[in-house]
Scaffold this active site. Structure first.
Site, short mmCIF file in Angstrom:
data_model
loop_
_atom_site.label_atom_id
_atom_site.label_comp_id
_atom_site.label_asym_id
_atom_site.label_seq_id
_atom_site.Cartn_x
_atom_site.Cartn_y
_atom_site.Cartn_z
N SER A 112 34.98 16.45 10.39
CA SER A 112 36.30 16.19 10.94
C SER A 112 36.25 15.49 12.31
O SER A 112 37.24 14.90 12.74
CB SER A 112 37.09 17.49 11.06
OG SER A 112 36.40 18.43 11.85
N ASP A 356 41.64 24.80 19.86
CA ASP A 356 40.64 24.38 18.90
C ASP A 356 39.32 24.07 19.62
O ASP A 356 38.26 24.50 19.19
CB ASP A 356 41.29 23.25 18.10
CG ASP A 356 40.43 22.09 17.70
OD1 ASP A 356 39.58 21.67 18.47
OD2 ASP A 356 40.63 21.59 16.59
N HIS A 359 38.07 19.44 18.22
CA HIS A 359 38.58 18.08 18.03
C HIS A 359 39.17 17.56 19.34
O HIS A 359 39.30 18.31 20.30
CB HIS A 359 39.64 18.08 16.91
CG HIS A 359 39.10 18.64 15.63
ND1 HIS A 359 39.34 19.94 15.23
CD2 HIS A 359 38.32 18.08 14.69
CE1 HIS A 359 38.71 20.16 14.08
NE2 HIS A 359 38.09 19.05 13.73
#
Ligand SMILES: *[C@@H]1O[C@H](CO)[C@@H](O)[C@H](O)[C@H]1NC(C)=O
Ligand SMILES: *[C@@H]1O[C@H](CO)[C@@H](O)[C@H](O)[C@H]1NC(C)=O
Ligand SMILES: *[C@@H]1O[C@H](CO)[C@@H](O)[C@H](O)[C@H]1NC(C)=O
Ligand SMILES: *[C@@H]1O[C@H](CO)[C@@H](O)[C@H](O)[C@H]1NC(C)=O
Ligand SMILES: *[C@@H]1O[C@H](CO)[C@@H](O)[C@H](O)[C@H]1NC(C)=O
Ligand SMILES: *[C@@H]1O[C@H](CO)[C@@H](O)[C@H](O)[C@H]1NC(C)=O
Ligand SMILES: *[C@@H]1O[C@H](CO)[C@@H](O)[C@H](O)[C@H]1NC(C)=O
Ligand SMILES: *[C@@H]1O[C@H](CO)[C@@H](O)[C@H](O)[C@H]1NC(C)=O
Length: 380
Positions: A112, A356, A359
């Protein structure tokens, strides 16, 4: 060819193109002198300098290719520009980039973070796409791509979080734990890379954040036994060797240009830097870490060196891989992770304070990776 599943990017209404001018953005690498200076310069070594005017290549809320998850509410993280010690980061010219990739297929392969980088790249070129461009992303299995018919160029992302095959190879659904990593099987992924002109790999986070099992067979094979092996480094090496064997076998002597991204660091916040004194994690960081010796605590140097050594050996076997060593420059930016600053994002636990720390906000740090990538691609 199988069905094309079509995903319409409908998260954001695309408003007539609105480019935030880069202003006096770094140096115009027009002159030969400054170009050769950049050529010699180590773009990965430098510092973030306060700069609240330049370096904004697009508006994250307006980019048709962005993901809700990468859109950050607070833009304060954009007031910093990456400044290599010995030169300036080359200016990004999306029109020149598109011309460079005319008739070509550029594919980012990985997890990702790679997807984060791919979306950044698309947002960076969007302002340079001809009016009326069909921006629909096309999904084929675990490959999702944008195709410009004007330039006959494809810029895609291939979901392969551990490069080799695994039970988490579904682009949309990859939450199977423990993961089963088939360290000797790469054929199914590798086949999809064959017609690419530029390949940009990454693989790190999945090797460190989840417990996983190792399988020696392929998903179709009869012997799908798997076992726990506690030496992550060794297993990582096996997977990288499968990858490099494939690369040597299929890309020896070809014109495909290959890149490998060094690990994108994730925050395991060093609380002494959390000047705001909260325990909310990286989302509360407000400024880049000023200490140039800072090493992101989430990044294992041994695993990083493993990638570097596999790439070196692959080079000796005839496949040159450009290693984009962005770990340290990104590690300073614990303030720039997509976190509780994200608009409307509610995590799977139902918490609005989703933090998070893995990212990155877009625009943000991956734009710098892509500007460095741009520099190398333009030299091809
Ligand atoms: C940029 O920062 C300086 C110093 O903090 C401030 O005086 C100026 O108003 C800022 N400009 C913008 C456009 O935010
Ligand atoms: C963004 O963060 C800065 C610095 O903490 C703060 O001063 C500002 O009010 C925030 N803006 C918004 C819209 O939350
Ligand atoms: C478009 O590019 C592909 C390679 O990516 C090439 O095979 C094809 O011939 C090109 N088509 C046209 C119309 O130029
Ligand atoms: C845009 O491309 C998609 C996928 O190829 C296609 O289904 C759609 O019809 C196109 N839209 C327009 C307006 O051409
Ligand atoms: C690996 O670690 C797990 C838990 O830490 C342990 O139960 C298991 O016996 C270990 N396996 C090997 C092969 O060392
Ligand atoms: C945090 O980082 C500083 C500077 O690198 C270091 O001196 C300190 O020991 C670190 N603290 C912890 C708890 O890791
Ligand atoms: C390709 O591989 C063969 C055998 O592995 C090797 O001898 C040859 O030098 C390689 N070609 C290039 C261009 O590296
Ligand atoms: C990548 O960067 C790190 C940190 O600056 C450094 O320790 C490492 O040697 C670099 N690797 C390569 C291959 O240049």
């Amino acid at each position: 060819m199988s069905h094309h599943h079509v995903i319409t990017v409908s998260i954001f209404v695309f408003v007539a193109f609105f480019l935030i001018l880069p202003g006096n953005d770094v140096v115009d690498v027009a002159s030969k002198a400054s170009e050769s200076r950049t050529r010699r310069c180590d773009l990965f070594s430098g510092k973030w300098v306060f700069d609240n005017i330049t370096d904004r290549l697009y508006d994250g809320k307006k980019c048709s290719f962005n993901e809700v998850k990468f859109v950050c509410l607070n833009d304060t993280h954009l007031k910093w520009r990456w400044q290599p010690h010995e030169c300036d980061l080359p200016r990004f010219d999306g029109a020149a980039f598109l011309e460079k990739v005319r008739g070509k297929k550029v594919v980012l392969v990985g997890d990702s973070l790679s997807r984060n980088q791919w979306r950044s790249l698309l947002c960076m070129i969007e302002p340079f796409l001809p009016p009326g461009t069909n921006k629909t992303l096309i999904l084929e299995g675990n490959f999702i791509f944008f195709h410009s018919s004007e330039y006959n160029a494809t810029i895609g992302f291939h979901w392969a979080p551990v490069l080799v095959e695994s039970n988490n190879d579904d682009l949309g659904d990859h939450q199977t734990f423990p993961g089963i990593f088939r360290v000797k099987s790469i054929e199914k992924h590798g086949r999809q890379w064959l017609d690419s002109d530029v390949l940009i790999f990454d693989s790190y986070a999945w090797w460190t954040t989840h417990s996983f099992l190792v399988s020696w067979g392929s998903s179709d094979g009869p012997h799908s036994t798997h076992e726990q092996i506690n030496n992550t480094l060794r297993v990582f090496e096996m997977a990288l060797n499968s990858w490099s064997d494939w690369m040597e076998m299929h890309f020896n002597g070809t014109k495909t240009k290959v890149f490998f991204m060094s690990p994108s660091p994730f925050s395991k916040l060093n609380k002494t830097y959390n000047v705001y004194g909260t325990d909310a994690g990286c989302g509360e960081m407000r400024e880049p870490i000023p200490d140039e010796d800072y090493w992101p605590s989430g990044v294992d140097k041994g695993m990083m060196r493993m990638v570097e050594s596999v790439i070196d050996k692959l080079g000796e076997r005839g496949v040159k891989v450009e290693y984009l060593n962005v770990t340290r420059l990104s590690g300073y930016r614990e303030d720039a992770h997509s976190s509780n600053k994200v608009i409307g994002w509610v995590n799977w636990k139902g918490s609005k304070r989703y933090s998070d720390c893995l990212h990155w906000c877009l625009p943000g740090v991956p734009d710098v990776w892509n500007r460095i990538l741009y520099h190398y691609i333009m030299r091809l």
